[in-house]
Design an enzyme around this catalytic site. Structure first.
Site, PDB file in Angstrom:
ATOM      1  NE  ARG A  62      -5.915   0.498 -11.169  1.00  0.00           N
ATOM      2  CZ  ARG A  62      -4.838   1.104 -11.644  1.00  0.00           C
ATOM      3  NH1 ARG A  62      -4.799   2.421 -11.654  1.00  0.00           N
ATOM      4  NH2 ARG A  62      -3.811   0.423 -12.106  1.00  0.00           N
TER       5      ARG A  62
ATOM      6  CG  ASP B 224      -1.070  -0.804 -15.583  1.00  0.00           C
ATOM      7  OD1 ASP B 224      -1.750  -0.313 -14.653  1.00  0.00           O
ATOM      8  OD2 ASP B 224      -0.009  -0.303 -15.987  1.00  0.00           O
TER       9      ASP B 224
ATOM     10  CB  CYS C  44      -0.918   0.010   1.210  1.00  0.00           C
ATOM     11  SG  CYS C  44      -1.891   1.519   1.261  1.00  0.00           S
TER      12      CYS C  44
END
Ligand code: FMN
Length: 352
Positions: free
Chosen positions: A227, A204, A101
Site C-alpha cells: 500500500r 505495514d 488472499c
C-alpha cells in the site's frame, strides 16, 4: 541475500502484487524508482486457461520491467499446471503462488488464496504440481495461518522449502485479521531462522525507515512494499538511500510528483479507454498529493474528473494559483483555490 534463479539481490526492496494496482505501467514505474523485483497482480488460473482476455492481459510483461514475477492462484491441480505453462511462456523471472488472499470470494467460495491455509496438505500438493510444471523458480506468498489459533507458518515454510520452493513471502497477519491490527513481524524472524530459502517480509511498511527496521528486526532477505507504494513509487529509492547512507532524501517536489502521475496516466490511457483510465488512476492520486499544503479542493476536483484534459486543467490551475503567490501565502492553511467543473467537450453533430 535474495538468491533465486539468476537473481542475486542484496537487501531487496520489492513491490507487492496488488490487484488492479500492480499493473504493467505501475510495475515499470516502480522499477524505474528502484524496486528490485515486481510482481503482477494475482491471476486466476481458471481465468487464464479459459482464455479470458482480461485475465490473459494481466500476464503480458514489458521488457524493461524485469525482474518480474507472475503470481497465480487457484485450487485445482490441472488448472494451476496449465496456467503455469502459460505464465512461463511470457518469460517472467519467477512464478509466485498466492496462498494469502483473504477476500471471501477467493478464500472461502473458491477455496483458493488464504483459504488453503485451512487445507495445508492440498496447499502443499498444489505447490508440488506448480514446482514440477515450472522450469522457472517457484515462490510462495502467504500469511501466518487461518487465525490466531492456527498459526502454521513455521512448519509450512519448512515443508514448502522441502518441496523446492525457492523463496517465501510472508504477510505477517492471519487470514482472520484481513488487513486489521498490526502485522506481527516477529513471525518473519521465526520463519527466517527456520528455513534456508530467502524470506521476504511484508506487512505495514509505511515509510523508508520501516524498511530498515524490518531488515534489522527480522533478518529477512527482502522487504516487500504494498500500500505504501501506491501514489508513492519513490519509496523504493528513498529506502535504498536510507539503507546505504543513513539518510532518507525525502519525497520529490509536488511538481515532480505530478509529472510522474501524469506520465502514469498517459501509460494507462494507451491501454484503456479514457474514462476508465482516469477513474482507475484515482486510487493513485491521493498519494501523489500527500503532504502538499492546501490540496484538498484540488483532490476533490480531480476525483470528479473523467478526462485527461480535465485533470490537466485542474492541476495547471492549481500550480498557476501557487505560482502567483508568495510561498508563505499559498502555504497558509486558510487559503485554497476553488474549482469549477470542467465543461464537457462539445462534439459537433454529425452532418449526414
Ligand atoms: C489493493 C490491494 C490489492 C492486493 N492484491 C494482492 C494480490 O493480488 N496478490 C497478493 O498476494 N496480495 C495482494 N494484496 C496484499 C499485498 O500484496 C500485501 O501483502 C499487503 O497489502 C500487506 O502489505 P502492505 O502493508 O505493504 O500493504 C493486495 C493488497 C491491496 C491493498
Amino acid at each position: 541475500m535474495f538468491e533465486v534463479g539468476t537473481m542475486r539481490i542484496e537487501r531487496g526492496i520489492f513491490l507487492a502484487p496488488m490487484e488492479d494496482v500492480s499493473e504493467q505501467p505501475f510495475r515499470r514505474l516502480c522499477r524505474r524508482f528502484g524496486a528490485d523485483l515486481v510482481y503482477t497482480e494475482f491471476v486466476s488460473s481458471e481465468g487464464l486457461i479459459r482464455e479470458a482476455a482480461r485475465t490473459q492481459a494481466k500476464i503480458v510483461l514489458a521488457e524493461d520491467e524485469h525482474p518480474v514475477g507472475i503470481q497465480l492462484y487457484g485450487n485445482r491441480h490441472a488448472a494451476l499446471v496449465e496456467a503455469t505453462h502459460l505464465a512461463v511462456s511470457q518469460g517472467p523471472d519467477l512464478i509466485d503462488i498466492n496462498f494469502g488472499c483473504p477476500v471471501k470470494k477467493i478464500a472461502c467460495k473458491s477455496g483458493a488464496g488464504s483459504g488453503l491455509l485451512r487445507e495445508p496438505e492440498l496447499l502443499l500438493s498444489l505447490t508440488r504440481s506448480v514446482v514440477e510444471a515450472s522450469p522457472l523458480p517457484v515462490t510462495v506468498k502467504t500469511r501466518l495461518g487461518w487465525d490466531e489459533k492456527s498459526i502454521i507458518i513455521v512448519d509450512l515454510a519448512r515443508r514448502l522449502e522441502d518441496l523446492g520452493v525457492k523463496a517465501l513471502t510472508l504477510h505477517a497477519r492471519t487470514r482472520s485479521q484481513m488487513f486489521k491490527g498490526e502485522a506481527a513481524w516477529e513471525w518473519i524472524g521465526k520463519v527466517k531462522r527456520a528455513v534456508s530459502i530467502p524470506v521476504i517480509g511484508n506487512g505495514d511498511v509505511k515509510e523508508p525507515a520501516d524498511v530498515a527496521r524490518m531488515f534489522a528486526q527480522t533478518g529477512c532477505d527482502a522487504v516487500m512494499i504494498g500500500r505504501a507504494a501506491i501514489g508513492n513509487p519513490w519509496i523504493f529509492q528513498r529506502a535504498r538511500a536510507l539503507l546505504q547512507t543513513g539518510v532518507d532524501p525525502g519525497p520529490p517536489s509536488l511538481e515532480a510528483r505530478i509529472e510522474v502521475y501524469l506520465g502514469l496516466l498517459d501509460e494507462e490511457l494507451a491501454r484503456k479507454d479514457e474514462p476508465r483510465a482516469v477513474r482507475e488512476m484515482r486510487k493513485h492520486l491521493s498519494g501523489y498529493l500527500r503532504g502538499a499544503p492546501n490540496v484538498s479542493h484540488l483532490r476533490a476536483a480531480l476525483m470528479a474528473e473523467e478526462t485527461r484534459r480535465g485533470v490537466v486543467e485542474k492541476i495547471e490551475q492549481f500550480l498557476e494559483w501557487r505560482r502567483r503567490r508568495p510561498e508563505e501565502e499559498w502555504r497558509a492553511a486558510a487559503v485554497q483555490p476553488t474549482f469549477e467543473p470542467t465543461p464537457a467537450v462539445e462534439v459537433p453533430e454529425a452532418v449526414s
